[in-house]
Design a protein around this motif. Structure first.
Motif, PDB file in Angstrom:
ATOM      1  N   TRP A 187      24.486  -8.446  -0.455  1.00  0.00           N
ATOM      2  CA  TRP A 187      23.512  -8.962   0.506  1.00  0.00           C
ATOM      3  C   TRP A 187      22.124  -8.738  -0.087  1.00  0.00           C
ATOM      4  CZ3 TRP A 187      24.733  -7.567   6.304  1.00  0.00           C
ATOM      5  CH2 TRP A 187      26.009  -8.055   6.637  1.00  0.00           C
ATOM      6  N   GLN A 188      21.338  -9.813  -0.189  1.00  0.00           N
ATOM      7  CA  GLN A 188      20.015  -9.703  -0.786  1.00  0.00           C
ATOM      8  C   GLN A 188      18.973 -10.387   0.091  1.00  0.00           C
ATOM      9  OE1 GLN A 188      19.782 -10.451  -5.078  1.00  0.00           O
ATOM     10  NE2 GLN A 188      22.018 -10.645  -5.123  1.00  0.00           N
ATOM     11  N   LYS A 189      17.757  -9.859   0.057  1.00  0.00           N
ATOM     12  CA  LYS A 189      16.659 -10.447   0.823  1.00  0.00           C
ATOM     13  C   LYS A 189      15.623 -11.028  -0.131  1.00  0.00           C
ATOM     14  CE  LYS A 189      14.482  -5.879   1.266  1.00  0.00           C
ATOM     15  NZ  LYS A 189      14.061  -4.831   2.204  1.00  0.00           N
ATOM     16  N   ILE A 190      15.069 -12.163   0.284  1.00  0.00           N
ATOM     17  CA  ILE A 190      13.980 -12.802  -0.443  1.00  0.00           C
ATOM     18  C   ILE A 190      12.828 -12.926   0.548  1.00  0.00           C
ATOM     19  CG2 ILE A 190      13.234 -14.787  -1.776  1.00  0.00           C
ATOM     20  CD1 ILE A 190      16.913 -14.497  -1.154  1.00  0.00           C
ATOM     21  N   ILE A 191      11.797 -12.104   0.355  1.00  0.00           N
ATOM     22  CA  ILE A 191      10.700 -12.031   1.314  1.00  0.00           C
ATOM     23  C   ILE A 191       9.674 -13.134   1.044  1.00  0.00           C
ATOM     24  CG2 ILE A 191       8.829 -10.585   2.212  1.00  0.00           C
ATOM     25  CD1 ILE A 191      11.617  -9.603   2.920  1.00  0.00           C
ATOM     26  N   ASN A 192       9.201 -13.739   2.105  1.00  0.00           N
ATOM     27  CA  ASN A 192       8.121 -14.719   2.021  1.00  0.00           C
ATOM     28  C   ASN A 192       6.793 -13.962   2.079  1.00  0.00           C
ATOM     29  OD1 ASN A 192       6.495 -17.017   2.134  1.00  0.00           O
ATOM     30  ND2 ASN A 192       6.784 -17.280   4.339  1.00  0.00           N
ATOM     31  N   TRP A 193       6.370 -13.444   0.927  1.00  0.00           N
ATOM     32  CA  TRP A 193       5.176 -12.604   0.890  1.00  0.00           C
ATOM     33  C   TRP A 193       3.900 -13.416   1.115  1.00  0.00           C
ATOM     34  CZ3 TRP A 193       5.976  -7.565   1.007  1.00  0.00           C
ATOM     35  CH2 TRP A 193       7.118  -7.018   0.416  1.00  0.00           C
ATOM     36  N   SER A 194       2.920 -12.776   1.757  1.00  0.00           N
ATOM     37  CA  SER A 194       1.540 -13.257   1.747  1.00  0.00           C
ATOM     38  C   SER A 194       0.743 -12.366   0.798  1.00  0.00           C
ATOM     39  CB  SER A 194       0.934 -13.187   3.157  1.00  0.00           C
ATOM     40  OG  SER A 194       1.627 -14.035   4.036  1.00  0.00           O
ATOM     41  N   TYR A 195      -0.393 -12.859   0.320  1.00  0.00           N
ATOM     42  CA  TYR A 195      -1.181 -12.105  -0.650  1.00  0.00           C
ATOM     43  C   TYR A 195      -2.624 -11.997  -0.173  1.00  0.00           C
ATOM     44  CZ  TYR A 195       2.760 -12.516  -3.832  1.00  0.00           C
ATOM     45  OH  TYR A 195       4.019 -12.423  -4.392  1.00  0.00           O
ATOM     46  N   ALA A 196      -3.280 -10.904  -0.568  1.00  0.00           N
ATOM     47  CA  ALA A 196      -4.690 -10.706  -0.219  1.00  0.00           C
ATOM     48  C   ALA A 196      -5.362  -9.879  -1.300  1.00  0.00           C
ATOM     49  CB  ALA A 196      -4.814  -9.997   1.133  1.00  0.00           C
ATOM     50  N   ASP A 197      -6.662 -10.122  -1.488  1.00  0.00           N
ATOM     51  CA  ASP A 197      -7.481  -9.313  -2.387  1.00  0.00           C
ATOM     52  C   ASP A 197      -8.282  -8.330  -1.540  1.00  0.00           C
ATOM     53  OD1 ASP A 197      -6.494 -10.844  -4.428  1.00  0.00           O
ATOM     54  OD2 ASP A 197      -8.258 -12.146  -4.551  1.00  0.00           O
ATOM     55  N   VAL A 198      -8.254  -7.052  -1.935  1.00  0.00           N
ATOM     56  CA  VAL A 198      -8.838  -5.991  -1.116  1.00  0.00           C
ATOM     57  C   VAL A 198      -9.727  -5.090  -1.966  1.00  0.00           C
ATOM     58  CG1 VAL A 198      -6.832  -6.011   0.418  1.00  0.00           C
ATOM     59  CG2 VAL A 198      -6.896  -4.387  -1.503  1.00  0.00           C
ATOM     60  N   TRP A 210      -3.809   4.613  -0.641  1.00  0.00           N
ATOM     61  CA  TRP A 210      -5.147   4.095  -0.904  1.00  0.00           C
ATOM     62  C   TRP A 210      -5.637   3.334   0.321  1.00  0.00           C
ATOM     63  CZ3 TRP A 210      -3.650   1.630  -6.261  1.00  0.00           C
ATOM     64  CH2 TRP A 210      -3.589   2.636  -7.236  1.00  0.00           C
ATOM     65  N   LEU A 211      -6.766   3.784   0.873  1.00  0.00           N
ATOM     66  CA  LEU A 211      -7.399   3.044   1.959  1.00  0.00           C
ATOM     67  C   LEU A 211      -7.987   1.749   1.423  1.00  0.00           C
ATOM     68  CD1 LEU A 211      -9.360   5.936   3.705  1.00  0.00           C
ATOM     69  CD2 LEU A 211      -7.329   4.776   4.594  1.00  0.00           C
ATOM     70  N   VAL A 212      -7.850   0.662   2.183  1.00  0.00           N
ATOM     71  CA  VAL A 212      -8.386  -0.614   1.717  1.00  0.00           C
ATOM     72  C   VAL A 212      -9.192  -1.288   2.825  1.00  0.00           C
ATOM     73  CG1 VAL A 212      -6.557  -0.973   0.033  1.00  0.00           C
ATOM     74  CG2 VAL A 212      -6.263  -1.871   2.341  1.00  0.00           C
ATOM     75  N   SER A 213     -10.132  -2.117   2.392  1.00  0.00           N
ATOM     76  CA  SER A 213     -10.962  -2.903   3.305  1.00  0.00           C
ATOM     77  C   SER A 213     -11.044  -4.338   2.808  1.00  0.00           C
ATOM     78  CB  SER A 213     -12.374  -2.308   3.400  1.00  0.00           C
ATOM     79  OG  SER A 213     -12.361  -1.017   3.959  1.00  0.00           O
ATOM     80  N   VAL A 214     -11.388  -5.232   3.737  1.00  0.00           N
ATOM     81  CA  VAL A 214     -11.574  -6.648   3.406  1.00  0.00           C
ATOM     82  C   VAL A 214     -12.852  -7.126   4.077  1.00  0.00           C
ATOM     83  CG1 VAL A 214      -9.105  -7.126   3.140  1.00  0.00           C
ATOM     84  CG2 VAL A 214     -10.173  -7.402   5.387  1.00  0.00           C
TER      85      VAL A 214
END
Length: 286
Positions: A187-198, A210-214
């Motif tokens: 059983w395998q999962k393929i995630i529909n990832w979203s991406y962001a620059d932080v 690591w704390l991140v902000s946008v």
């Protein structure tokens, strides 16, 4: 009767294979439904009893003893997609009056994808497609139950549809797989990832984080969560090797730094509060 669930490995990406079926991945929480001698019990994947949280599920009965595996979903009527934050609101409700109110405001659906026991017979050693056939033959006891659809072989085509609808991902399962209470490559999962620059704006003093902000709509930075996964020892060494001159403040838990270091993360989605949901570090942006 609790049965420890079969868990998913992570695939490298979408694929098609005639030996597999492919299902949409439901964005909810795992649920083992057990009906034994006329008594229904609901369990999370970690064997936590959540029977009282979902009265619309526990009040419906099958004609025979049965153990089912699936997901609790709270479907957004505007797009037909399960909303994870709504599911968590249901799961975390403890007081009877709040549970009763949320049953109306955020109705839950138990979306079933496997049958593990039926009429006292353990089915886990049967091939998946035999279990699926039995599941398809069952009469569900109420509209609060559903069955996860699947297609055979065409995983990449299904993933394209999942991407277009903004759903969580796809699950691939070998047709001949037996049910084992552990993580399995069957059983395998393929995630529909979203991406962001932080921007990295701080780090934990103890365990990794690591704390991140946008940027907000006015261009000012706002907190957006914390990265706890994905960074290799090499990435961590590089970060801690350059961050000392950027320190601005600290408290008991965190050291805060100037927002000079940028990174790209992948995530499940944005939360309603505007935070990154389960961000995973992928690379530094230079």
């Amino acid at each position: 009767m609790f049965i420890s669930p079969m868990l998913l490995e992570t695939a490298n990406g979408p694929f098609s294979d005639s030996r597999y079926i492919f299902e949409p991945k439901i964005d909810g929480h795992r649920l083992i439904y057990s009906q034994q001698n006329g008594i229904v019990r609901l369990y999370t994947r970690h064997n936590n009893d959540c029977t009282r949280q979902y009265p619309e599920i526990t009040s419906a009965m099958f004609p025979h003893d049965i153990v089912l595996d699936g997901e609790i979903a709270c479907v957004d009527p505007t797009n037909g997609v399960s909303d994870f934050e709504s599911v968590m609101s249901r799961f975390q409700a403890k007081k009877a009056d709040k549970i009763a109110r949320l049953t109306t405001e955020l109705p839950a659906t138990f979306v079933v994808f496997d049958v593990l026991s039926y009429k006292g017979e353990d089915l886990r050693s049967l091939p998946l497609m035999e279990r699926k056939s039995l599941l398809a033959s069952l009469t569900l006891p109420s509209p609060s139950f559903g069955v996860v659809p699947y297609i055979e072989g065409s995983g990449e085509a299904l993933f394209e549809q999942i991407e277009a609808r903004g759903m969580e991902g796809v699950v691939a399962k070998r047709k001949d797989s037996v049910y084992v209470s552990r993580r399995s490559t069957s059983w395998q999962k393929i995630i529909n990832w979203s991406y962001a620059d932080v921007y990295i704006t701080g780090y934990r003093k103890a365990e990794f984080g690591w704390l991140v902000s946008v940027p907000n709509e006015r261009g000012n930075l706002r907190p957006a969560g914390i990265i706890e996964h994905g960074a290799s020892p090499t990435h961590k060494k590089a970060f801690y090797g350059v961050v000392a001159p950027l320190k601005t403040n600290e408290d008991r838990e965190f050291v805060y730094v100037e927002p000079r270091i940028r990174a790209r993360v992948k995530m499940r989605n944005w939360t309603k509060a505007g935070n990154l949901r389960i961000p995973v570090f992928t690379e530094f942006i230079v």
